[in-house]
Design a protein around this motif. Structure first.
Motif, PDB file in Angstrom:
ATOM      1  N   ASP A  22       0.932  -1.203   0.044  1.00  0.00           N
ATOM      2  CA  ASP A  22       0.003  -0.006   0.088  1.00  0.00           C
ATOM      3  C   ASP A  22       0.803   1.296  -0.056  1.00  0.00           C
ATOM      4  O   ASP A  22       0.155   2.355  -0.156  1.00  0.00           O
ATOM      5  N   TRP A  23       2.217   1.183   0.020  1.00  0.00           N
ATOM      6  CA  TRP A  23       3.154   2.124   0.111  1.00  0.00           C
ATOM      7  C   TRP A  23       2.870   3.129  -1.173  1.00  0.00           C
ATOM      8  O   TRP A  23       2.843   2.473  -2.509  1.00  0.00           O
ATOM      9  N   ARG A  24       2.504   4.282  -1.260  1.00  0.00           N
ATOM     10  CA  ARG A  24       2.374   5.155  -2.491  1.00  0.00           C
ATOM     11  C   ARG A  24       3.796   5.903  -2.688  1.00  0.00           C
ATOM     12  O   ARG A  24       4.286   7.095  -1.869  1.00  0.00           O
ATOM     13  N   PRO A  25       4.255   5.935  -3.916  1.00  0.00           N
ATOM     14  CA  PRO A  25       5.277   6.855  -4.368  1.00  0.00           C
ATOM     15  C   PRO A  25       4.842   8.076  -4.755  1.00  0.00           C
ATOM     16  O   PRO A  25       3.756   8.303  -4.910  1.00  0.00           O
ATOM     17  N   SER A  26       5.781   9.132  -4.432  1.00  0.00           N
ATOM     18  CA  SER A  26       5.369  10.400  -4.970  1.00  0.00           C
ATOM     19  C   SER A  26       5.035  10.350  -6.456  1.00  0.00           C
ATOM     20  O   SER A  26       5.925  10.038  -7.530  1.00  0.00           O
ATOM     21  N   HIS A  27       4.102  11.169  -6.869  1.00  0.00           N
ATOM     22  CA  HIS A  27       3.801  11.227  -8.338  1.00  0.00           C
ATOM     23  C   HIS A  27       4.274  12.667  -8.658  1.00  0.00           C
ATOM     24  O   HIS A  27       4.247  13.122  -9.930  1.00  0.00           O
ATOM     25  N   CYS A  28       4.904  13.684  -7.849  1.00  0.00           N
ATOM     26  CA  CYS A  28       5.251  14.862  -7.955  1.00  0.00           C
ATOM     27  C   CYS A  28       6.510  15.084  -8.558  1.00  0.00           C
ATOM     28  O   CYS A  28       7.219  16.167  -8.986  1.00  0.00           O
ATOM     29  N   ILE A  29       7.346  13.926  -8.356  1.00  0.00           N
ATOM     30  CA  ILE A  29       8.877  14.090  -8.745  1.00  0.00           C
ATOM     31  C   ILE A  29       8.879  13.676 -10.219  1.00  0.00           C
ATOM     32  O   ILE A  29       9.492  12.527 -10.433  1.00  0.00           O
ATOM     33  N   SER A  30       8.290  14.345 -11.162  1.00  0.00           N
ATOM     34  CA  SER A  30       8.300  13.852 -12.585  1.00  0.00           C
ATOM     35  C   SER A  30       7.785  15.422 -13.267  1.00  0.00           C
ATOM     36  O   SER A  30       7.804  16.275 -12.692  1.00  0.00           O
ATOM     37  N   LEU A  31       7.845  15.253 -14.703  1.00  0.00           N
ATOM     38  CA  LEU A  31       7.645  16.421 -15.381  1.00  0.00           C
ATOM     39  C   LEU A  31       6.144  16.046 -16.080  1.00  0.00           C
ATOM     40  O   LEU A  31       6.107  14.995 -16.714  1.00  0.00           O
ATOM     41  N   VAL A  32       5.316  17.135 -15.930  1.00  0.00           N
ATOM     42  CA  VAL A  32       4.179  17.141 -16.629  1.00  0.00           C
ATOM     43  C   VAL A  32       4.009  18.637 -17.338  1.00  0.00           C
ATOM     44  O   VAL A  32       4.187  19.507 -16.830  1.00  0.00           O
TER      45      VAL A  32
END
Length: 273
Positions: A22-32
């Motif tokens: 259930d551990w959730r990685p960060s989705h903000c360390i990326s470019l969009v």
């Protein structure tokens, strides 16, 4: 090195162990890329939010109230008094730059109180998951008595509704490359613009220009003079949107096409919110 290691861990695609499923990685360390268009709605603490929307309200000083569609509520740089409405957030973050950014006696009803520093000077390293909300921290140094106090401030990042929202806290220096990498993408960022108690304004403008956030929310301004200097300093790259309201709503679909400084008027939370 610890920050850089954390960034690399977040970017890794390696499988997790069964107990960490259930551990959730960060989705903000990326470019969009941001979706153009902006829409601002009247808001109150009691109203339901549109789908994938976050409500952000400027309370006072460096305190903001953040609420998502799951009903998770956060107050940043919590100093104890929020107003007369008896509002109790689910999460309160604090920083120790000055006593106006923390309290030694937080409301015991707050389930999660996250100080942005530790007693031994190590990074705070918060990583709190509540439903679809992820709260994490990136430590920076502050000026202390007789020199620099390592890891005395935390930049908190709130990931919810697909948005990456950052609060720079009591920032005293330009973040390092590793710290910028650990922050990742910030769609919305709350920035102290006092020009002296935190970071000087030319350096703070440099930070804001590097972050390239779609929405910049000035905070930690007092008589307005430093705010005006900050707005003039970013005018070439940022639009300026002055509001009479203290609250705004934002989603990925309503981020402005041009990076925009949104000036909210601070207001303590009242019974009619």
């Amino acid at each position: 090195m610890r920050i850089l290691a954390a960034v690399l861990a977040c970017l890794s695609a390696a499988p997790v162990l069964a107990q960490d499923a259930d551990w959730r990685p960060s989705h903000c360390i990326s470019l969009v890329e941001n979706v153009p268009g902006i829409r601002v709605l009247p808001a109150s603490l009691a109203d339901p939010l549109p789908e994938y929307t976050v409500q952000i309200g400027y309370i006072d000083h460096s305190m903001f109230a953040i609420r998502d569609t799951e009903g998770h509520t956060i107050v940043t740089d919590y100093a104890g008094y929020l107003g007369d409405a008896g509002f109790v957030p689910e999460v309160a973050t604090m920083n120790k730059g000055h006593s106006s950014h923390w309290t030694a006696n937080p409301d015991p009803r707050i389930p999660h109180v996250l100080p942005g520093w530790t007693r031994d000077g190590s990074p705070a390293d918060h990583y709190l998951q509540l439903g679809n909300l992820l709260v994490r921290s990136v430590s920076t140094d502050i000026r202390g008595y007789g020199g620099t106090e390592a890891n005395g401030n935390s930049i908190f990042v709130f990931e919810t509704e697909g948005l990456c929202i950052g609060h720079l806290g009591h920032l005293h220096h330009v973040p390092t490359d590793a710290q910028f990498a650990a922050l990742g993408r910030l769609d919305v960022v709350m920035v102290p613009v006092d020009g002296g108690m935190t970071l000087d304004l030319p350096s703070m403008i440099q930070v804001v220009e590097r972050l390239k956030s779609s929405v910049v929310l000035p905070m930690h301004w007092f008589n307005g003079r430093s705010l005006e200097v900050f707005l003039a300093g970013v005018a070439d790259q940022f639009a300026v949107d002055r509001r009479t309201e203290s609250f705004m709503q934002v989603s990925l679909n309503t981020l402005p096409p041009r990076p925009t400084v949104v000036v909210l008027e601070p207001r303590l939370i009242r019974y009619d919110d």
